[in-house]
Structure formats: C-alpha cells, structure tokens
Design an enzyme around this catalytic site. Structure first.
Site, PDB file in Angstrom:
ATOM      1  CD  GLU A 143      -1.830   2.241   1.747  1.00  0.00           C
ATOM      2  OE1 GLU A 143      -1.481   3.182   0.973  1.00  0.00           O
ATOM      3  OE2 GLU A 143      -1.927   2.366   2.966  1.00  0.00           O
ATOM      4  CB  CYS A 189      -1.378   7.241   1.096  1.00  0.00           C
ATOM      5  SG  CYS A 189      -2.346   6.082   2.054  1.00  0.00           S
TER       6      CYS A 189
END
Length: 500
Positions: free
Chosen positions: A260, A294
């Site tokens: 990720e 993010c």
C-alpha cells in the site's frame, strides 16, 4: 511494558523503548533517537536491531509459526477481542503518546485509537470466518468419483512494515489480520514511531497474545531490507512510499507481497454539488494529520461555474482550523513528521507561485509545523499537481468538462482513492468505471477509509487490499485435498434404461 511506555510519555520523560525478540523485551544495539517534531527534543529512544538480534528473530520465527498455527481460530478471536477492549481502555494515554512522538493532535490521536479498537474487533470476527470450499469437482468428467476440498492455511511467517503517519492503526491491521490467519509476525516499526509501535505490541501481549505470535524490531531501511530478503519470511505487508515499496519488492524476491504505497488523491466537485458541504469536508480532510495521509485531499477539481464560490467557502473553512500544540484540546493541525517535510510544503507552494498559481493561504512554517496552505490554479506540471505532497497543502483547480477532468485525474502515476461530489448517478457510475483508482468516495473526499472495507490502489499506489478480510487472503495459502474414489457427489454417468 505498556504502562512503562505510557507513564514516561505522560511525565514528559524520554520514552525508552525496547525490541521484543524471542519472547523477551530487550536489545543491545545503538540507540535510535526520535525527536518530537513539536517539542523539538528527543522524546523516545529505541535500540537499533543488531544482525544477531535479526538472526535470532528469524531463527525463532519458523517454529513459532508452527505453534501459532495450532491455535484454534476461536482462541485467536478471543485474544483479539480482548485487545480491542484494551485499546479502548487506554485511549487517552495512547493518544497522548501519538501527540508526543509524532505531533498528531489529540483529537486525531483519539480517532486513531478508536480505529485500533474497531480494527482488532473486525480481525476477531474474521478469525472466526476463515474457511474453505467443497469444490464442484464432479461437474467435469475428470472429476467424477472424486471429492475436492480446500481450506485457507496460514502462510507461516509474515513481515509487517508499518508507516509513521498512522502507526497504531496500521499495525493493528497488519498484526491483527496476520494473527487472525494463524501466522507469526515480524514487525519492523517506523523509526519515527518506535514507542507507539511498542505500545500496540505490548497492549496485545497484555491481552493474551502468545509471545510466539509477534516479534518487534527497530531500525532503518537496512533492518527492513534484511528481513525482506530472509528465506524464513513467507509474506510481506508494507505501507509507505512508492520508492520504498519498490525497494521492498526488490529485496523480497519471489515472496507474496501486499504493498500500500503513495497517492496523489483527486476530488472532483461537480456543478450540482452542495458547495458549502464539499468545501467543509475538503478543508477538514485535506489538513487532518497535517495532510500526512496517502489519501489526503491534494487536488480538488471544481467545475468552473462554481470555482470561485468553492474557493471562497474552502478558504473560509480552512481559516477556522486551529494550528498549535498537539497536546491542546482545541488544536486541529499539529506538527508534521519533521522540519524537512514541512519545508517541502513551503518549497512546492513557492514553486507553484512562480509558475503562475496563487498561494491563497499558508506557504510558511514554524519548525515542523506547516501552515495550512491553499494553492489556487497551479499549472499541470507543478509539483503540487504531479507529485505526492504528503503535507498540509491542497491545490484547487477549475475544470470545464466532466469527461476531460476524469482523464486529468488519471494522468497521475498514483491511483489509490478519489472523491466525487455530485447528485448525478450516471456521473457516479462513469467515474467509478473510468477513474484509475482502488476506491471512489461519493459525496465525500478522497480521504475516507472504513477499516472493514477493502483499501488499496493501482499503478504506483501498489497492489493488494488492506482491511482484515482481504489481508487474510494475502496472509493465507489455499490448500487443496482431492479424494480419489471417494465422492459426495453422484458417480454414475447414466441410469439404467430399464423400467423398475
């Protein structure tokens, strides 16, 4: 250990953190010191893992994996449920530890610990649901007379490499799901958050997690690289930058990976949107945790007919955000992870202004605290548009055509999540189909994550999906059993044509 960690943070002392290897707290490596970004002094100190300690952790990991796999799913679930309750009971001191070590405001820290509790509860539920299948093997000629079964077996040794921006919750995801699947886990903590990481591990051990289920190591990239390359490791779950993720993949070789990685999240505000509501949501989620997420709102594309109204409403909402001491109750925006990160926000805002954009707010810093920065109408080649800011900056840009703005969003090399404000269901379906992202949030910004819903990206944002149920898929292997000459299905190819 947990009480020692929390007590030190509460008394403004340097928090001495230890690794947890082979069932014991202790380490002899050189000290890894963490300077608190708001306090500007050393707040925690952890021994860097030595090669000998890494070797010991790896040597123990394989026998530990066999022992943990023998623990019934119900027992794993009970432990994780106790961990969930324990996290909730320690909400305040854990939030304070996040504030001291990372500069995260208390309100954001409390939210993160609430998510830890929820994540561990979901991991417990998923532990009870790990299953297999009775395959329809007799539907093909080659399978007639046979029975085929599968079950999801633990992968063995999992390596969890966690980031600094949400160190408690993302460790809960990785370690909780790994244990739910029946693995032992090696945890490589982020050097910016050794105390928070150790506190989560200690909390789970206090909740009954067997020592064979986890080992915790501190260090920098060389520590992570050594663990990634180790033959003992079966699967790696990493959250961090795209560059570091590529390094993890290179070091790992032919191992199972769940990566990720970074993002450059876009949110599209259509002409039919509730402008006031969209502006308020984007302001709140663009600067939470100082934009260090993010999926933080970075690019907001607003239909030109509503652009001025949105920019005014967005600016007014940002003006209400309180910048200050993360330990003060009213603070919305605390410090970034370090001064270098805050300087990046300043530097990129200045660059955008030099290219013709308007810096409506911010563009300054005080140490590691970046003022919430608004950059209006930067050109498409500006760093604030092209790269991941990962900081307290939001760019607001006008667009004219819906199809074109979707193409514009897709020019990013990242593809984690996007946001869309509209009342038009056809636009929702079109965006869901065409946007190159792992998730689309409708009438919300890109910066929304539900911890029990799959989360992950495409392109340079990585692959695999976090959330316990989907992580368990990565943390397990499908094992097949074929019983020849023994079938629960019909075995005859035709019935007698004679009447009974």
């Amino acid at each position: 250990m947990l009480q020692d960690l929390l007590k030190a943070a509460d008394h403004d002392a340097v928090v001495d953190v230890l690794p947890f290897v082979a069932g014991s707290w202790g380490g002899a490596g050189p000290p890894l010191e963490r300077t608190g970004p708001h306090r500007r002094r050393v707040v925690s100190r952890a021994p860097t893992a030595t090669p000998a300690e890494i070797g010991t952790a790896l040597t123990r990991s394989r026998p530990y994996a066999t022992q943990v796999a023998a623990l019934a799913p119900a027992a794993r679930a009970d432990i994780l449920e106790r961990g969930s309750r324990n996290a909730a009971a320690h909400r305040e001191p854990l939030a304070r530890l996040l504030a001291v070590e990372l500069g995260k405001p208390l309100k954001d820290g409390r939210t993160e610990i609430d998510r830890v509790a929820a994540t561990l509860a979901v991991c417990a539920a998923e532990a009870r649901r790990v299953d297999g299948e009775n395959l329809p093997v007799a539907g093909w000629d080659s399978g007639v007379g046979s029975t085929a079964l599968t079950y999801r077996a633990p992968a063995g040794v999992a390596l969890a490499i966690t980031p600094f921006n949400a160190p408690a919750n993302l460790l809960a995801h990785k370690l909780g799901a790994s244990f739910a699947a029946g693995n032992t886990t090696l945890v490589k903590a982020p050097p910016q958050a050794p105390a928070v990481s150790a506190a989560v591990v200690a909390l789970l051990l206090d909740s009954g997690l067997p020592h064979q289920a986890v080992q915790l190591l501190h260090g920098h990239g060389d520590t992570g690289a050594a663990l990634c390359a180790a033959d003992e490791v079966s699967v790696i779950s990493f959250t961090g930058s795209a560059a570091t993720g590529a390094a993890v993949a290179r070091a790992a070789g032919a191992k199972r990976l769940a990566l990720e990685l970074g993002g450059n999240a876009a949110t599209v505000v259509c002409e039919d949107a509730d402008i006031g509501a969209a502006a308020a949501v984007c302001a709140r989620t663009g600067y939470s945790n100082s934009g260090q997420s993010c999926v933080s709102v970075q690019r907001v594309y607003v239909h030109r007919s509503r652009y001025d109204a949105f920019l005014d409403a967005f600016t007014a909402a940002v003006d209400t955000l309180v910048v200050g001491d993360p330990l003060e109750e009213g603070t919305d925006i605390g410090a970034m992870v370090d001064e270098e990160a805050a300087e990046r926000v300043v530097r990129w805002a200045k660059e955008a202004a030099g290219l013709g954009a308007t810096v409506v707010r911010g563009g300054t810093r005080d140490g590691a605290t970046a003022a919430p920065t608004i950059v209006a109408d930067p050109p498409p080649h500006a760093s604030v548009v092209v790269h991941e800011v990962f900081g307290a900056l939001v760019a607001v840009l006008p667009y004219d055509d819906f199809d074109t703005v979707l193409d514009t969003c897709n020019t990013s090399r990242y593809g984690l999540q996007a946001g869309l404000f509209t009342q038009d269901i056809s636009r929702v379906v079109t965006a869901w189909r065409r946007l190159q992202v792992g998730g689309l949030i409708v009438n919300g910004s890109s910066n929304l994550r539900l911890d029990h819903v799959p989360f992950g990206g495409v392109k340079d944002s990585g692959f695999g999906r976090e959330a316990p149920r989907w992580l368990i898929d990565d943390y397990t292997v499908v094992k097949t059993l074929v019983l020849r000459g023994l079938s629960v299905w019909g075995t005859r190819r035709e019935l007698s044509k004679e009447n009974p």
